[in-house]
Design an enzyme around this catalytic site. Sequence first.
Site, PDB file in Angstrom:
ATOM      1  CD  GLU A   1      -2.952   5.340   6.887  1.00  0.00           C
ATOM      2  OE1 GLU A   1      -2.925   5.437   5.644  1.00  0.00           O
ATOM      3  OE2 GLU A   1      -2.060   4.763   7.540  1.00  0.00           O
TER       4      GLU A   1
ATOM      5  N   GLY B   1       2.738   2.143  10.845  1.00  0.00           N
ATOM      6  CA  GLY B   1       3.703   3.228  10.682  1.00  0.00           C
ATOM      7  C   GLY B   1       4.450   3.581  11.954  1.00  0.00           C
TER       8      GLY B   1
ATOM      9  CD  GLU C   1      -3.406  -2.427   7.384  1.00  0.00           C
ATOM     10  OE1 GLU C   1      -2.253  -2.579   6.966  1.00  0.00           O
ATOM     11  OE2 GLU C   1      -4.122  -1.460   7.068  1.00  0.00           O
TER      12      GLU C   1
ATOM     13  CG  HIS D   1      -5.948   1.846   5.237  1.00  0.00           C
ATOM     14  ND1 HIS D   1      -5.450   2.746   6.150  1.00  0.00           N
ATOM     15  CD2 HIS D   1      -4.963   0.938   5.010  1.00  0.00           C
ATOM     16  CE1 HIS D   1      -4.212   2.388   6.464  1.00  0.00           C
ATOM     17  NE2 HIS D   1      -3.890   1.305   5.789  1.00  0.00           N
TER      18      HIS D   1
ATOM     19  N   GLY E   1       2.876  -1.201   4.286  1.00  0.00           N
ATOM     20  CA  GLY E   1       2.932   0.219   3.957  1.00  0.00           C
ATOM     21  C   GLY E   1       4.352   0.645   3.629  1.00  0.00           C
ATOM     22  N   GLY E   2       5.043   1.227   4.609  1.00  0.00           N
ATOM     23  CA  GLY E   2       6.366   1.820   4.398  1.00  0.00           C
ATOM     24  C   GLY E   2       7.344   0.925   3.646  1.00  0.00           C
TER      25      GLY E   2
ATOM     26  CB  SER F   1       5.501  -1.947  11.950  1.00  0.00           C
ATOM     27  OG  SER F   1       5.071  -0.624  12.250  1.00  0.00           O
TER      28      SER F   1
ATOM     29  CG  ASN G   1      -1.757   1.218   1.358  1.00  0.00           C
ATOM     30  OD1 ASN G   1      -1.806   2.051   0.449  1.00  0.00           O
ATOM     31  ND2 ASN G   1      -2.433   1.355   2.494  1.00  0.00           N
ATOM     32  CD1 TRP G   2       3.310   0.984  -2.887  1.00  0.00           C
ATOM     33  CD2 TRP G   2       3.228   2.069  -4.854  1.00  0.00           C
ATOM     34  NE1 TRP G   2       3.906   0.172  -3.836  1.00  0.00           N
ATOM     35  CE2 TRP G   2       3.866   0.814  -5.059  1.00  0.00           C
ATOM     36  CE3 TRP G   2       3.059   2.912  -5.950  1.00  0.00           C
ATOM     37  CZ2 TRP G   2       4.329   0.400  -6.309  1.00  0.00           C
ATOM     38  CZ3 TRP G   2       3.537   2.494  -7.200  1.00  0.00           C
ATOM     39  CH2 TRP G   2       4.164   1.260  -7.372  1.00  0.00           C
ATOM     40  CE  LYS G   3      -0.166   3.082   4.861  1.00  0.00           C
ATOM     41  NZ  LYS G   3      -0.080   3.162   6.299  1.00  0.00           N
TER      42      LYS G   3
END
Length: 258
Positions: free
Chosen positions: A101, A177, A171, A99, A234-235, A213, A9-11
Amino acid sequence: MKKPLVIGNWKMNLDYVEAIHLMQQIGVLLRNKPVEHTDLVVTPPFVDLRSVTSVVESDRIPVSVAAQHASQHESGAYTGETSVAMLQRLNVRWVLVGHSERRSYFQMTDDVVASTLRAVVRSGVQAVLCFGEELASREAGEHFDVVASQLQAALAGLDEQVRPLVTLAYEPVWAIGTGRTASVEQVAEMMDFIRATAASLSLDEPHVLYGGSVNADNAGAIMSEGRVDGFLVGGASLKAESFVAIAHASDDCYDGKR
Ligand code: 13P
């Protein structure tokens, strides 16, 4: 063990030029060392989708493309929104739904999550239903209740024929993150709970992913001891090397059957 699934997930990162570059790098790494047992998906921002699907097709990269969100509406006066049909025309095969967010920063309620999930699967597109508790709920020992209620709200009454299109992604918000991954014990007990809850809602053995993470160093243990069917990353999905390393860690687990 089900065939694992690793989703990046590149957000809200990478413009379309950067996105093309990352996709090409992933393609090169996969050609040098193919991933054999794990399905891969990347989830770029909307404005990058066309470029990324073009690279995937022209370079024949064994990766599917997902969107980070979609409108619950089919078309019309919804400024700023993107419909599932528009995404399908771009060869987008997956959509993330709910998600954390979106839930916390954009007021995506359980009702909107439920109607978005229906809009996605009604079109024959695969949905990744995201859910998970916040830190306060975990500390209060309410994490199972929160997860049960999020699953119930999204899945109750879903048409039988579309249920196979649903993948679940746990999640925990406190792990996203933060570098604070859930322990393998926390993941394993939550996986058992999610599978039992999904079964009670007539969802027949969905893939259940973990996100929060995840990196190349912890992925193997989370998959084998946490008994997950894959990851939502994510990251670590923003660098070709770490994303592909997670895919290989997943492959190794599958090869060793956990
Ligand atoms: P991180 O891997 O950066 O913690 O993000 C997880 C996530 O939210 C994926 O959807």
